[in-house]
Design a protein around this motif. Structure first.
Motif, PDB file in Angstrom:
ATOM      1  N   LEU A 102       0.850  -1.192   0.000  1.00  0.00           N
ATOM      2  CA  LEU A 102       0.000   0.000   0.000  1.00  0.00           C
ATOM      3  C   LEU A 102       0.886   1.242   0.000  1.00  0.00           C
ATOM      4  CD1 LEU A 102      -2.474  -1.070   2.879  1.00  0.00           C
ATOM      5  CD2 LEU A 102      -2.841  -1.329   0.400  1.00  0.00           C
ATOM      6  N   ASP A 103       0.518   2.225  -0.821  1.00  0.00           N
ATOM      7  CA  ASP A 103       1.250   3.488  -0.848  1.00  0.00           C
ATOM      8  C   ASP A 103       0.238   4.631  -0.793  1.00  0.00           C
ATOM      9  OD1 ASP A 103       2.690   5.832  -1.603  1.00  0.00           O
ATOM     10  OD2 ASP A 103       4.278   4.526  -2.396  1.00  0.00           O
ATOM     11  N   TYR A 104       0.034   5.164   0.424  1.00  0.00           N
ATOM     12  CA  TYR A 104      -0.924   6.253   0.620  1.00  0.00           C
ATOM     13  C   TYR A 104      -0.233   7.618   0.524  1.00  0.00           C
ATOM     14  CZ  TYR A 104      -4.167   2.686   2.515  1.00  0.00           C
ATOM     15  OH  TYR A 104      -4.992   1.592   2.700  1.00  0.00           O
ATOM     16  N   ASP A 107      -0.632   7.750  -3.651  1.00  0.00           N
ATOM     17  CA  ASP A 107      -2.013   7.464  -4.056  1.00  0.00           C
ATOM     18  C   ASP A 107      -2.186   7.381  -5.575  1.00  0.00           C
ATOM     19  OD1 ASP A 107      -3.407   7.055  -1.637  1.00  0.00           O
ATOM     20  OD2 ASP A 107      -3.535   9.207  -1.266  1.00  0.00           O
ATOM     21  N   ARG A 111      -7.222   3.911  -2.965  1.00  0.00           N
ATOM     22  CA  ARG A 111      -6.832   3.079  -1.817  1.00  0.00           C
ATOM     23  C   ARG A 111      -7.626   1.782  -1.734  1.00  0.00           C
ATOM     24  NH1 ARG A 111      -5.448   7.648   2.893  1.00  0.00           N
ATOM     25  NH2 ARG A 111      -3.858   8.664   1.587  1.00  0.00           N
ATOM     26  N   ARG A 115      -5.880  -1.898  -1.536  1.00  0.00           N
ATOM     27  CA  ARG A 115      -6.121  -2.894  -0.475  1.00  0.00           C
ATOM     28  C   ARG A 115      -6.575  -4.229  -1.071  1.00  0.00           C
ATOM     29  NH1 ARG A 115      -7.848   1.797   2.483  1.00  0.00           N
ATOM     30  NH2 ARG A 115      -9.948   1.582   1.648  1.00  0.00           N
ATOM     31  N   CYS A 136       5.431  -0.376   1.812  1.00  0.00           N
ATOM     32  CA  CYS A 136       4.536   0.315   2.742  1.00  0.00           C
ATOM     33  C   CYS A 136       4.917   1.777   2.829  1.00  0.00           C
ATOM     34  CB  CYS A 136       4.654  -0.324   4.128  1.00  0.00           C
ATOM     35  SG  CYS A 136       3.807   0.582   5.436  1.00  0.00           S
ATOM     36  N   GLU A 138       3.211   5.282   4.388  1.00  0.00           N
ATOM     37  CA  GLU A 138       2.137   5.979   5.109  1.00  0.00           C
ATOM     38  C   GLU A 138       0.871   5.133   5.179  1.00  0.00           C
ATOM     39  OE1 GLU A 138       1.800   9.977   3.499  1.00  0.00           O
ATOM     40  OE2 GLU A 138       3.979  10.199   3.588  1.00  0.00           O
ATOM     41  N   ALA A 139       1.056   3.823   5.349  1.00  0.00           N
ATOM     42  CA  ALA A 139      -0.092   2.909   5.341  1.00  0.00           C
ATOM     43  C   ALA A 139       0.120   1.759   6.318  1.00  0.00           C
ATOM     44  CB  ALA A 139      -0.293   2.377   3.931  1.00  0.00           C
ATOM     45  N   ASP A 142      -2.964  -0.227   7.905  1.00  0.00           N
ATOM     46  CA  ASP A 142      -3.698  -1.128   7.004  1.00  0.00           C
ATOM     47  C   ASP A 142      -2.834  -2.323   6.582  1.00  0.00           C
ATOM     48  OD1 ASP A 142      -5.895   0.445   7.239  1.00  0.00           O
ATOM     49  OD2 ASP A 142      -5.907   1.207   5.177  1.00  0.00           O
TER      50      ASP A 142
END
Ligand SMILES: [Zn+2]
Ligand SMILES: [Zn+2]
Length: 261
Positions: A102-104, A107, A111, A115, A136, A138-139, A142
């Motif tokens: 996940l890469d918040y 983005d 998202r 996921r 990973c 900022e996630a 999750d």
């Protein structure tokens, strides 16, 4: 008795990246000179996974992962899991599913897509009996939820930039953290603290090349030969010898990716 390895492994590089197209042979020669004996070339899409398998099939000391990066989650199609499954069974060089996650921060994909695609690929890794290379950004909450849900065999959180208290669960679950040249940048206080706390027994080193060149190569294209700079900064932070960091991280990569010497 502790076995001392006199070589290094770059556990995460992108040799199929366009930046290596013109001079990959020269890059591999420099890696050899720098005692980087084996490399894992990492995929970020189905197309790059095919290219990674080709590179690995061509060179006996290169192994690879296959998988779709969270940036590309929006391109995930029905049938991609089957394609990955066929690639894994078609080549002995495929040693993990990755990079997935996940890469918040960026983005690049919604998202919810990230996921769903992470969950599907992490589940696939478990079904195939392969470890997973996880990205990973900022996630971490999750990522933790999904890893606890799927219970994958083994995971390495690559290019770890997290605060120690946010990733202690990874260590408690028996997984690995991998560090890049970012640790050599003056502003990387949190990363250096995480390195200080992370046991060497659960640590790997990587370049993530062609990105993130370590000091003193910062600003240039990164390449596997520079992975020694990551070992050096870890040795400095932990107050141990470079040989000790090298030996521990090499052993971890050998076991994680099922390599041999
Ligand atoms: Zn990544
Ligand atoms: Zn990467």
């Amino acid at each position: 008795m502790r076995v001392l390895y006199a070589v290094m492994i770059d556990s995460h590089c992108h040799l199929a990246d366009a930046q290596f197209v013109d001079d990959l042979d020269a890059v591999l020669t420099r890696a050899k000179k720098a005692r980087v004996d084996q490399m894992i070339t990492i995929a970020d899409s189905i197309a790059e996974a095919e290219a990674c398998v080709q590179i690995a099939e061509k060179h006996s000391h290169i192994f690879c992962t296959i998988g779709v990066h969270p940036h590309n989650a929006k391109e995930w199609k029905r049938g991609d899991a089957k394609t990955l499954q066929e690639m894994a069974s078609g080549s002995r060089k495929v040693r993990a599913i990755g990079e997935i996650g996940l890469d918040y921060h960026y983005d690049h994909s919604p998202r919810s897509d990230q996921r769903a695609v992470f969950l599907e690929q992490l589940t696939l890794s478990r079904e195939l009996g392969l470890p997973a290379v996880v990205h990973c950004r900022e996630a971490v909450k999750d990522i933790e939820t999904i890893i606890r849900e799927v219970e994958p065999l083994q995971v390495v959180m690559h290019c770890c930039t997290e605060k120690w208290e946010d990733v202690t669960w990874m260590i408690e679950l028996g997984h690995f953290l991998s560090f890049t040249g970012i640790a050599t940048y003056p502003s990387s206080h949190d990363i250096r603290e995480t390195i200080k706390q992370c046991p060497l027994e659960q640590m790997m080193i990587e370049t993530d090349s062609p990105y993130l060149a370590p000091v003193p190569h910062r600003g240039k294209r990164n390449e596997p030969a520079y992975v020694v700079e990551v070992a050096k900064i870890i040795a400095e932070i932990k107050g141990v010898s470079v040989a000790e960091v090298d030996s521990a991280t090499t052993k971890n990569a050998i076991e994680f990716f099922g390599l041999s010497f």
